[in-house]
Design a protein around this motif. Structure first.
Motif, PDB file in Angstrom:
ATOM      1  N   GLU A 151     -16.396   6.387   5.936  1.00 10.27           N
ATOM      2  CA  GLU A 151     -15.621   5.185   5.569  1.00 10.27           C
ATOM      3  C   GLU A 151     -15.608   4.180   6.718  1.00 10.27           C
ATOM      4  OE1 GLU A 151     -12.009   6.144   3.535  1.00 10.27           O
ATOM      5  OE2 GLU A 151     -11.145   4.152   3.798  1.00 10.27           O
ATOM      6  N   TRP A 169     -17.669   4.727  -2.658  1.00 13.46           N
ATOM      7  CA  TRP A 169     -16.289   4.726  -3.164  1.00 13.46           C
ATOM      8  C   TRP A 169     -16.109   5.758  -4.269  1.00 13.46           C
ATOM      9  CZ3 TRP A 169     -13.061   2.981   0.045  1.00 13.46           C
ATOM     10  CH2 TRP A 169     -13.290   1.827   0.786  1.00 13.46           C
ATOM     11  N   TYR A 205      -0.122   3.804  -2.817  1.00 16.11           N
ATOM     12  CA  TYR A 205      -0.620   5.151  -2.511  1.00 16.11           C
ATOM     13  C   TYR A 205       0.467   6.218  -2.683  1.00 16.11           C
ATOM     14  CZ  TYR A 205      -5.190   3.445  -1.088  1.00 16.11           C
ATOM     15  OH  TYR A 205      -6.440   2.892  -1.095  1.00 16.11           O
ATOM     16  N   TYR A 264      -8.679  -2.827  -9.214  1.00 22.76           N
ATOM     17  CA  TYR A 264      -9.570  -3.645  -8.392  1.00 22.76           C
ATOM     18  C   TYR A 264     -10.326  -4.687  -9.218  1.00 22.76           C
ATOM     19  CZ  TYR A 264      -8.509  -0.773  -4.342  1.00 22.76           C
ATOM     20  OH  TYR A 264      -7.853  -0.150  -3.311  1.00 22.76           O
ATOM     21  N   TRP A 303     -16.125  -7.863  -3.207  1.00 30.23           N
ATOM     22  CA  TRP A 303     -16.195  -6.595  -2.491  1.00 30.23           C
ATOM     23  C   TRP A 303     -15.393  -5.514  -3.220  1.00 30.23           C
ATOM     24  CZ3 TRP A 303     -18.667  -3.360   0.212  1.00 30.23           C
ATOM     25  CH2 TRP A 303     -18.034  -2.328   0.900  1.00 30.23           C
ATOM     26  N   PHE A 304     -14.204  -5.866  -3.724  1.00 30.71           N
ATOM     27  CA  PHE A 304     -13.393  -4.875  -4.439  1.00 30.71           C
ATOM     28  C   PHE A 304     -14.069  -4.418  -5.735  1.00 30.71           C
ATOM     29  CE2 PHE A 304      -9.519  -6.711  -2.157  1.00 30.71           C
ATOM     30  CZ  PHE A 304      -9.537  -5.704  -1.213  1.00 30.71           C
ATOM     31  N   ILE A 326      -2.629  -1.349   6.324  1.00 25.10           N
ATOM     32  CA  ILE A 326      -2.978  -0.720   5.046  1.00 25.10           C
ATOM     33  C   ILE A 326      -2.877   0.795   5.175  1.00 25.10           C
ATOM     34  CG2 ILE A 326      -4.943  -0.175   3.525  1.00 25.10           C
ATOM     35  CD1 ILE A 326      -5.925  -3.021   3.907  1.00 25.10           C
ATOM     36  N   SER A 352     -16.764   0.801   5.312  1.00 26.09           N
ATOM     37  CA  SER A 352     -15.739  -0.067   4.718  1.00 26.09           C
ATOM     38  C   SER A 352     -15.459  -1.352   5.518  1.00 26.09           C
ATOM     39  CB  SER A 352     -14.465   0.748   4.491  1.00 26.09           C
ATOM     40  OG  SER A 352     -13.411  -0.075   4.126  1.00 26.09           O
ATOM     41  N   ASN A 389     -15.639  -1.050  -5.555  1.00 25.90           N
ATOM     42  CA  ASN A 389     -14.695   0.053  -5.783  1.00 25.90           C
ATOM     43  C   ASN A 389     -14.364   0.174  -7.276  1.00 25.90           C
ATOM     44  OD1 ASN A 389     -12.352   1.699  -5.880  1.00 25.90           O
ATOM     45  ND2 ASN A 389     -11.990   1.297  -3.718  1.00 25.90           N
ATOM     46  N   ARG A 442       0.837  -1.212   0.000  1.00 28.11           N
ATOM     47  CA  ARG A 442       0.000   0.000   0.000  1.00 28.11           C
ATOM     48  C   ARG A 442       0.865   1.253   0.000  1.00 28.11           C
ATOM     49  NH1 ARG A 442      -4.909  -0.385  -2.033  1.00 28.11           N
ATOM     50  NH2 ARG A 442      -3.607  -1.684  -3.314  1.00 28.11           N
ATOM     51  N   LYS A 464      -3.498  -8.115  -3.930  1.00 30.02           N
ATOM     52  CA  LYS A 464      -4.401  -7.492  -2.948  1.00 30.02           C
ATOM     53  C   LYS A 464      -5.495  -8.421  -2.399  1.00 30.02           C
ATOM     54  CE  LYS A 464      -6.305  -3.418  -1.351  1.00 30.02           C
ATOM     55  NZ  LYS A 464      -6.357  -3.468   0.120  1.00 30.02           N
TER      56      LYS A 464
HETATM   57  N1  GLU Z   1      -8.570   1.911   1.017  1.00 30.20           N
HETATM   58  C1  GLU Z   1      -8.594   0.525   1.298  1.00 30.20           C
HETATM   59  C2  GLU Z   1      -7.434  -0.199   0.682  1.00 30.20           C
HETATM   60  O1  GLU Z   1      -6.710   0.319  -0.077  1.00 30.20           O
HETATM   61  C3  GLU Z   1      -9.899  -0.129   0.937  1.00 30.20           C
HETATM   62  C4  GLU Z   1     -10.212  -0.246  -0.518  1.00 30.20           C
HETATM   63  C5  GLU Z   1     -11.552  -0.950  -0.749  1.00 30.20           C
HETATM   64  O2  GLU Z   1     -12.050  -1.666   0.153  1.00 30.20           O
HETATM   65  O3  GLU Z   1     -12.118  -0.781  -1.819  1.00 30.20           O
HETATM   66  O4  GLU Z   1      -7.226  -1.328   0.971  1.00 30.20           O
END
Ligand code: GLU
Ligand code: ASP
Length: 497
Positions: free
Chosen positions: A414, A306, A40, A78, A441-442, A165, A418, A445, A36, A136
């Motif tokens: 969130e 999201w 990020y 994702y 779940w992803f 994360i 989340s 997003n 991450r 991931k």
């Molecule tokens: N921001 C979180 C991550 O990067 C959650 C992303 C999500 O659940 O869509 O793991």
């Protein structure tokens, strides 16, 4: 996976050694922390790298194109989790998927670190999309394998992992962001590559000792006949795709615009097909079918949530760069630093929320109500960021505290949605499809960012009030709708709390 295998895995994992949790959590925590960090960190500077002028070290793209690419990218990252989850489940197991994924991601960042052309940039995108799809969903599913189903530490384990994360997501913009923006974008990307390298070392050097059999078993391996069929399918699809790309690009048929549309369609189509397959499968029981019906409105709410949360790294990143006063209280603020706010608030507020839910016990909001709350706060975060233009017009620079407030509010949402979302997916998806819950779940997003790619072009400083107002307002309306149907949805959940 058969219960027998689950049991065998749990017995093979040293059950203590990391804050009272299985030792394997240490390995997974730091692997995901570094992954991450690289993701990020890269994301915090990527949008600027794309739209900054060549003279500033950027690629000189149009800003709206850069914003759309960011969303497409996020969506594909994702979406590819489906392939990663499937490969782990049927071909090589989660642990190998994590390792191969990490290598692809690292190569992706290395490619970005090489100063050069747009082509290199697209090569790196492909590497990171495929790599993250492998890593991931699988790293999270190994976390689940460390604990037996009835282990009381399970939820806490996921919360610790979630902290990993967000710790990675928090420090990355400060380090990669600062170096990338103040010195050189490519140096920034190389720091992201180093981060992923450290994650790989961490994973490879401690997995044997800490993870036991976790991640090593292939849950439902392909038979040799299936193997042949699948290789043929993969092979022909790859060739077909290459031919289509090679023919349509020079002919001007596959343009960037049409690609955005294609991803947009896929973003909606894939989860829809997923639901249809699960709903119609003979392995889904009637109770599970009812739960699936309950899951659909939650999934739609998650998409809307999201869509707003992810614009924190696209639209609000541009807002930070162009609309915000960056000399503040004697400090020079880098626009990339704003990306640290979301994870910072997650880290500080998550324990508070955990405490709150325990304290409320049976009086805490139901799952649908928590989703509605999540959406409400997301909507409010957009209405808040509309205010500076309302009060001061769109030409003057805005006090950065407005942005801080907006990021804060979205995080409140969130934390309602989340962590609950992932566990709701585990409980509401039919058990025959349990290997794919993470990827499912992803997909919420992925769908959100696919939609974002279509709408970000409506944003400009001149339209920002309408833009934030319409999207924020829509989220709030949807939240009210969800709230009013929450008891009904709860009924369809057939006893799931
Ligand atoms: N921001 C979180 C991550 O990067 C959650 C992303 C999500 O659940 O869509 O793991
Ligand atoms: N809060 C996000 C996630 O949980 C991280 C981010 O958006 O920076 O990881």
């Amino acid at each position: 996976m058969a219960d027998f295998n689950k049991q065998r895995i749990v017995e093979s994992v040293p059950q203590r050694g990391f804050f009272g949790h299985p030792k394997g959590l240490f390995t997974l925590f730091f692997t995901e922390f570094w992954e991450r960090f690289s993701y990020y960190g890269m994301k915090a500077i990527l949008v600027y790298y794309m739209y900054y002028e060549l003279s500033q070290g950027g690629l000189g793209m149009e800003e709206s194109t850069a914003l759309a690419i960011m969303s497409i990218y996020g969506s594909l990252v994702y979406m590819s989790g489906i392939i990663g989850g499937w490969l782990a489940d049927r071909v090589f197991g989660a642990s190998k998927a994590v390792f191969y994924g990490g290598i692809l991601i690292m190569l992706g960042h290395i490619t970005l670190a090489i100063p050069g052309s747009i082509s290199l940039f697209f090569v790196s995108m492909v590497l990171i999309v495929l790599g993250t799809g492998l890593l991931k969903p699988n790293v999270s599913s190994i976390v689940g394998q460390l604990y037996s189903e009835d282990d009381g530490r399970r939820d806490a384990g996921f919360s610790i992992f979630y902290m990993g994360i967000n710790l990675g997501a928090f420090i990355a913009p400060l380090i990669v962001g600062t170096i990338g923006m103040d010195y050189n974008f490519h140096l920034g990307f190389s720091i992201a590559a180093v981060g992923m390298f450290l994650g790989l070392i961490m994973f490879a050097s401690t997995k044997k000792k800490n993870l036991g059999l976790a991640g090593t078993l292939v849950a439902s391996p392909l038979s040799s006949a299936e193997r042949k069929k699948v290789s043929l399918l993969f092979g022909t699809s790859a060739v077909l795709l290459a031919v289509i790309v090679a023919v349509t690009i020079p002919l001007g048929l596959l343009t960037f615009k049409s690609f955005i549309v294609i991803v947009g369609i896929l973003g909606i189509l894939i989860p829809t097909l997923y639901f249809i397959v699960m709903f119609r499968s003979s392995r889904t029981t009637s109770v599970e079918r009812s739960r699936l019906v309950a899951y659909i409105p939650l999934f739609i709410a998650a998409i809307m949530f999201w869509a707003i949360q992810e614009q924190g790294s696209t639209i609000l990143a541009s807002y930070a760069d162009k609309r915000t006063e960056l000399h503040f209280a004697g400090l020079h603020i880098s626009p990339a630093w704003f990306q640290s706010l979301n994870p910072l608030f997650v880290i500080t507020l998550a324990p508070l929320f955990a405490w709150l839910w325990v304290k409320l016990g049976k009086r805490q909001p139901t799952i649908p109500k928590k989703f509605a709350l999540g959406l409400l706060f997301a909507g409010l975060s957009f209405l808040v960021i509309l205010l500076p233009a309302y009060f001061g017009g769109e030409n003057s620079l805005v006090n950065p505290l407005w942005l801080v407030l907006s990021y804060f509010i979205v995080v409140v949402g969130e934390l309602c949605l989340s962590p609950v979302g992932l566990s709701a997916t585990t409980k509401l998806a039919p058990s025959a499809f349990s290997a794919q819950t993470m990827s499912l779940w992803f997909l919420s997003n992925a769908a959100a960012q696919a939609i974002n790619a279509q709408i970000v072009r409506f944003y400009s400083p001149e339209t920002e009030m309408v833009y934030f107002g319409v999207i924020g307002g829509a989220a709030i309306l949807l939240s009210i709708l969800l709230y009013s149907f929450s008891s009904k949805i709860q009924g369809y959940m057939k006893g799931i709390q």
